[in-house]
Design a protein around this motif. Structure first.
Motif, mmCIF file in Angstrom:
data_model
loop_
_atom_site.group_PDB
_atom_site.id
_atom_site.type_symbol
_atom_site.label_atom_id
_atom_site.label_comp_id
_atom_site.label_asym_id
_atom_site.label_seq_id
_atom_site.Cartn_x
_atom_site.Cartn_y
_atom_site.Cartn_z
ATOM 1 N N GLU A 179 -76.038 -34.830 -46.126
ATOM 2 C CA GLU A 179 -77.312 -33.865 -45.720
ATOM 3 C C GLU A 179 -77.046 -33.404 -44.273
ATOM 4 O OE1 GLU A 179 -82.060 -34.298 -45.575
ATOM 5 O OE2 GLU A 179 -80.866 -36.130 -46.340
ATOM 6 N N LYS A 180 -77.652 -32.169 -44.182
ATOM 7 C CA LYS A 180 -77.537 -31.264 -42.973
ATOM 8 C C LYS A 180 -78.802 -31.242 -42.274
ATOM 9 C CE LYS A 180 -73.103 -29.928 -43.418
ATOM 10 N NZ LYS A 180 -71.945 -29.830 -42.474
ATOM 11 N N TYR A 181 -78.755 -30.937 -41.027
ATOM 12 C CA TYR A 181 -79.970 -30.945 -40.191
ATOM 13 C C TYR A 181 -79.892 -30.033 -38.983
ATOM 14 C CZ TYR A 181 -80.598 -35.541 -42.278
ATOM 15 O OH TYR A 181 -80.502 -36.506 -43.013
ATOM 16 N N ASP A 182 -81.061 -29.425 -38.722
ATOM 17 C CA ASP A 182 -81.014 -28.369 -37.704
ATOM 18 C C ASP A 182 -80.967 -28.938 -36.367
ATOM 19 O OD1 ASP A 182 -81.322 -25.993 -39.638
ATOM 20 O OD2 ASP A 182 -83.307 -27.141 -40.101
ATOM 21 N N ASN A 233 -76.544 -28.248 -39.203
ATOM 22 C CA ASN A 233 -76.393 -26.599 -39.698
ATOM 23 C C ASN A 233 -75.884 -25.775 -38.715
ATOM 24 O OD1 ASN A 233 -77.404 -27.104 -42.357
ATOM 25 N ND2 ASN A 233 -79.577 -27.042 -41.426
ATOM 26 N N THR A 234 -75.429 -24.588 -39.090
ATOM 27 C CA THR A 234 -75.052 -23.713 -38.259
ATOM 28 C C THR A 234 -75.969 -23.333 -36.999
ATOM 29 O OG1 THR A 234 -73.812 -22.438 -40.086
ATOM 30 C CG2 THR A 234 -74.283 -21.161 -37.907
ATOM 31 N N GLY A 236 -77.076 -25.581 -35.024
ATOM 32 C CA GLY A 236 -78.031 -27.135 -34.961
ATOM 33 C C GLY A 236 -77.454 -27.487 -33.591
#
Length: 284
Positions: A179-182, A233-234, A236
């Protein structure tokens, strides 16, 4: 005795323990014992108070014995919100509010995904959720702390914005999550094990696991700097609370990992946090 006289008595008793904070703590104790808010206490300060001498003296004795005020009262304020606390979780401190401020500055109006690691009482996660459009996933290895955090989420009507989960963030299972996060935030344990015995009685009353950062205080940072960038995320960022004397060590860890690192201070002028991102260009 009037409420004013009781507050004055408590303040004088607590001066050796609390110093400049004795008046503040005395007011909190009076409000707690008599079921008042600060405004009401001010309005009736010169009225006679009911006799609660035994409860008052017991409370003062507990505080003089080094028990944290938040544990005695069962709650404390953080970022203009009131949080339940217990000896199962670290007491939220005003110095940590700068972590939330930097997080909110980054988030702005974004509908972002946020991860909070070592959430404890949930104070950082819930303060972020209460003041942004973000959805927050908050993790802790202590089931007892998570119980407190879940109660706080319900009390603050934030259960729909904050998910609280048991997780060992140092485990391989967590490292493998995709899972990705900001934004990723954490106030992890960062006190070297050998230094804990020399801390004040009050701090040593807090959970050992929430204090112990391993031999050099850097166990969590080393692991997080290794695995967390892949979860961003990009554009982040990661925001850590760090110890006042850990600036050089955190900068070195980030430099070795090829990460940008900005160290920032709290309102007392002490090193308090690190803002980390993958792009080596300066954070805007």
């Amino acid at each position: 005795m009037t409420y004013f006289q009781i507050k004055k008595h408590i303040k004088e008793a607590l001066l050796p323990v609390c110093g400049e904070y004795a008046s503040y703590e005395a007011e909190k104790i009076v409000c707690h014992i008599f079921g008042l808010d600060k405004r009401t206490l001010t309005l009736i300060s010169h009225e006679e108070a009911p006799d609660k001498t035994e409860e008052t003296e017991n409370t003062v004795a507990r505080r003089k014995n080094g028990e944290p005020l938040a544990y005695i009262l069962g709650n404390t304020d953080f970022f203009s919100l009131n949080f339940l606390v217990s000896p199962a979780c670290l007491t939220p401190r005003a110095d940590t509010e700068v972590i939330v401020e930097r997080a909110l500055e980054f988030l702005g109006e974004k509908r972002a995904n946020v991860l909070d690691i070592c959430t404890g009482s949930g104070c950082i996660a819930l303060a972020i959720a209460a003041n942004s459009h973000a959805k927050v996933r908050a993790l802790d290895i202590s089931e007892e702390a998570l119980d407190i955090a879940k109660k706080n989420a319900v009390r603050l009507s934030l259960s729909d914005k904050v998910t609280l989960e048991y997780c060992d963030a140092l485990s391989e299972d967590f490292a493998k999550e995709c899972e990705k996060y900001d934004l990723i935030v954490s106030n992890p344990p960062y006190i070297p094990t050998k230094d804990i015995a020399a801390l004040s009685e009050e701090v040593r009353r807090e959970p050992f696991g929430a204090l112990d950062g391993g031999e050099d205080g850097l166990v969590f940072y080393k692991r997080f700097i290794e695995v967390l960038p892949a979860k961003l995320n990009t554009d982040g960022i990661i925001i850590f609370e760090i110890g006042y004397d850990q600036e050089e060590a955190i900068r070195a860890l980030c430099e070795n990992a090829g990460l940008y690192c900005e160290i920032f201070r709290d309102y007392g002028g002490n090193v308090r946090g690190a803002l980390i991102k993958i792009d080596q260009n300066e954070y805007k």
